[in-house]
Design an enzyme around this catalytic site. Sequence first.
Site, PDB file in Angstrom:
ATOM      1  N   LYS A 223     -16.198 -23.726 -56.522  1.00  0.00           N
ATOM      2  CA  LYS A 223     -16.038 -23.437 -55.089  1.00  0.00           C
ATOM      3  C   LYS A 223     -14.604 -22.996 -54.745  1.00  0.00           C
ATOM      4  CE  LYS A 223     -19.647 -26.693 -53.546  1.00  0.00           C
ATOM      5  NZ  LYS A 223     -19.903 -27.861 -52.647  1.00  0.00           N
TER       6      LYS A 223
ATOM      7  N   TYR B 113     -26.886 -22.137 -47.703  1.00  0.00           N
ATOM      8  CA  TYR B 113     -26.912 -23.553 -47.306  1.00  0.00           C
ATOM      9  C   TYR B 113     -27.849 -23.808 -46.114  1.00  0.00           C
ATOM     10  CZ  TYR B 113     -23.171 -24.966 -50.512  1.00  0.00           C
ATOM     11  OH  TYR B 113     -22.421 -25.271 -51.631  1.00  0.00           O
TER      12      TYR B 113
ATOM     13  N   PHE C 259     -21.805 -30.912 -40.340  1.00  0.00           N
ATOM     14  CA  PHE C 259     -20.756 -30.275 -41.136  1.00  0.00           C
ATOM     15  C   PHE C 259     -21.090 -28.822 -41.505  1.00  0.00           C
ATOM     16  CE2 PHE C 259     -23.543 -32.731 -43.982  1.00  0.00           C
ATOM     17  CZ  PHE C 259     -23.972 -31.754 -44.862  1.00  0.00           C
TER      18      PHE C 259
ATOM     19  N   ARG D  55     -25.510 -32.472 -62.732  1.00  0.00           N
ATOM     20  CA  ARG D  55     -25.145 -33.365 -61.616  1.00  0.00           C
ATOM     21  C   ARG D  55     -24.433 -34.616 -62.148  1.00  0.00           C
ATOM     22  NH1 ARG D  55     -26.698 -31.544 -56.442  1.00  0.00           N
ATOM     23  NH2 ARG D  55     -26.128 -33.606 -55.703  1.00  0.00           N
TER      24      ARG D  55
ATOM     25  N   ARG E 286     -15.862 -33.776 -60.142  1.00  0.00           N
ATOM     26  CA  ARG E 286     -15.437 -34.005 -58.755  1.00  0.00           C
ATOM     27  C   ARG E 286     -14.391 -35.107 -58.662  1.00  0.00           C
ATOM     28  NH1 ARG E 286     -21.366 -33.173 -55.939  1.00  0.00           N
ATOM     29  NH2 ARG E 286     -21.068 -31.024 -55.223  1.00  0.00           N
TER      30      ARG E 286
ATOM     31  N   ASN F 153     -15.315 -30.010 -52.428  1.00  0.00           N
ATOM     32  CA  ASN F 153     -15.568 -30.829 -53.619  1.00  0.00           C
ATOM     33  C   ASN F 153     -15.726 -30.027 -54.916  1.00  0.00           C
ATOM     34  OD1 ASN F 153     -18.091 -29.823 -53.151  1.00  0.00           O
ATOM     35  ND2 ASN F 153     -19.067 -31.793 -52.734  1.00  0.00           N
TER      36      ASN F 153
ATOM     37  N   HIS G 254     -20.561 -26.833 -57.148  1.00  0.00           N
ATOM     38  CA  HIS G 254     -21.947 -26.976 -56.688  1.00  0.00           C
ATOM     39  C   HIS G 254     -22.854 -27.054 -57.896  1.00  0.00           C
ATOM     40  CE1 HIS G 254     -25.768 -26.123 -54.637  1.00  0.00           C
ATOM     41  NE2 HIS G 254     -26.025 -25.301 -55.646  1.00  0.00           N
TER      42      HIS G 254
ATOM     43  N   GLU H  80     -31.669 -20.326 -56.231  1.00  0.00           N
ATOM     44  CA  GLU H  80     -30.224 -20.090 -56.108  1.00  0.00           C
ATOM     45  C   GLU H  80     -29.727 -19.079 -57.145  1.00  0.00           C
ATOM     46  OE1 GLU H  80     -29.372 -24.570 -54.291  1.00  0.00           O
ATOM     47  OE2 GLU H  80     -28.528 -24.033 -56.246  1.00  0.00           O
TER      48      GLU H  80
HETATM   49  P1  DAT Z   1     -24.199 -31.870 -53.155  1.00  0.00           P
HETATM   50  O1  DAT Z   1     -23.245 -30.688 -53.174  1.00  0.00           O
HETATM   51  O2  DAT Z   1     -23.635 -33.043 -53.900  1.00  0.00           O
HETATM   52  O3  DAT Z   1     -25.582 -31.500 -53.599  1.00  0.00           O
HETATM   53  P2  DAT Z   1     -25.247 -31.930 -50.439  1.00  0.00           P
HETATM   54  O4  DAT Z   1     -26.316 -31.000 -50.921  1.00  0.00           O
HETATM   55  O5  DAT Z   1     -25.661 -33.174 -49.718  1.00  0.00           O
HETATM   56  O6  DAT Z   1     -24.278 -32.362 -51.625  1.00  0.00           O
HETATM   57  O7  DAT Z   1     -24.271 -31.134 -49.444  1.00  0.00           O
HETATM   58  C1  DAT Z   1     -23.895 -29.805 -49.727  1.00  0.00           C
HETATM   59  C2  DAT Z   1     -22.420 -29.662 -49.477  1.00  0.00           C
HETATM   60  O8  DAT Z   1     -22.137 -29.887 -48.096  1.00  0.00           O
HETATM   61  C3  DAT Z   1     -21.544 -30.684 -50.214  1.00  0.00           C
HETATM   62  O9  DAT Z   1     -21.256 -30.299 -51.546  1.00  0.00           O
HETATM   63  C4  DAT Z   1     -20.318 -30.709 -49.359  1.00  0.00           C
HETATM   64  C5  DAT Z   1     -20.877 -30.530 -47.948  1.00  0.00           C
HETATM   65  N1  DAT Z   1     -21.071 -31.836 -47.309  1.00  0.00           N
HETATM   66  C6  DAT Z   1     -22.085 -32.706 -47.511  1.00  0.00           C
HETATM   67  N2  DAT Z   1     -21.946 -33.813 -46.751  1.00  0.00           N
HETATM   68  C7  DAT Z   1     -20.794 -33.631 -46.050  1.00  0.00           C
HETATM   69  C8  DAT Z   1     -20.093 -34.404 -45.079  1.00  0.00           C
HETATM   70  N3  DAT Z   1     -20.544 -35.611 -44.682  1.00  0.00           N
HETATM   71  N4  DAT Z   1     -18.947 -33.901 -44.573  1.00  0.00           N
HETATM   72  C9  DAT Z   1     -18.480 -32.683 -44.956  1.00  0.00           C
HETATM   73  N5  DAT Z   1     -19.100 -31.897 -45.857  1.00  0.00           N
HETATM   74  C10 DAT Z   1     -20.238 -32.363 -46.406  1.00  0.00           C
HETATM   75 MG    MG Z   2     -27.011 -30.261 -52.738  1.00  0.00          MG
END
Ligand code: DAT
Ligand code: MG
Length: 149
Positions: A20, A60, A68, A96, A113, A123, A126, A137
């Site tokens: 990212k 997304y 967010f 993961r 991470r 973070n 992805h 994707e």
């Molecule tokens: P992951 O990337 O671990 O699959 P996710 O699919 O729940 O996590 O969320 C996608 C992305 O969105 C994540 O990598 C970072 C952002 N994100 C998720 N929860 C967040 C939060 N509480 N505050 C800010 N960004 C967030």
């Molecule tokens: Mg995810």
Amino acid sequence: MFLLGLQKKIMSNITFIMIKPDAVERGLIGNILKDINDAGFNVRALKLTKLSIDEAKTFYSVHSERPFFDELTKYMSRSPIVAAVLEKENAVSEFRKLIGDTDPSTAEKGTIRSRYAISKGENSVHGSDSDENAKIEAQFHFSGREILF
Ligand code: DAT
Ligand code: MG
């Protein structure tokens, strides 16, 4: 039958990943690709690219109702990313495991991470969350002829 079996085997062994903007900006492409290589993944597609704000919103879209979403899509489109398709047995869950929890403060020690991420939002990497989403994707970012087996 044979071809269907082969396709199923390939699909359960690939994941889609991104390095990212926060990681690309800090010059971490090489470090993260080395970690991926050391963990036994094979690269099947790879490119440096940049998401427009609209592409980030489409990618997304499952998170569009989350508070967010705006921050996430602005961040993901602010500078280049690396997109890749990786192959390994049980690629989705294995990747993961390698990257750890969404939030670096709770990601297991040694995960990508925990080592590189700045925050829950920024973070560094992805990884797809299912075989079905890995396929969707991968096709979002790569044409068929860019994914090589
Ligand atoms: P992951 O990337 O671990 O699959 P996710 O699919 O729940 O996590 O969320 C996608 C992305 O969105 C994540 O990598 C970072 C952002 N994100 C998720 N929860 C967040 C939060 N509480 N505050 C800010 N960004 C967030
Ligand atoms: Mg995810």
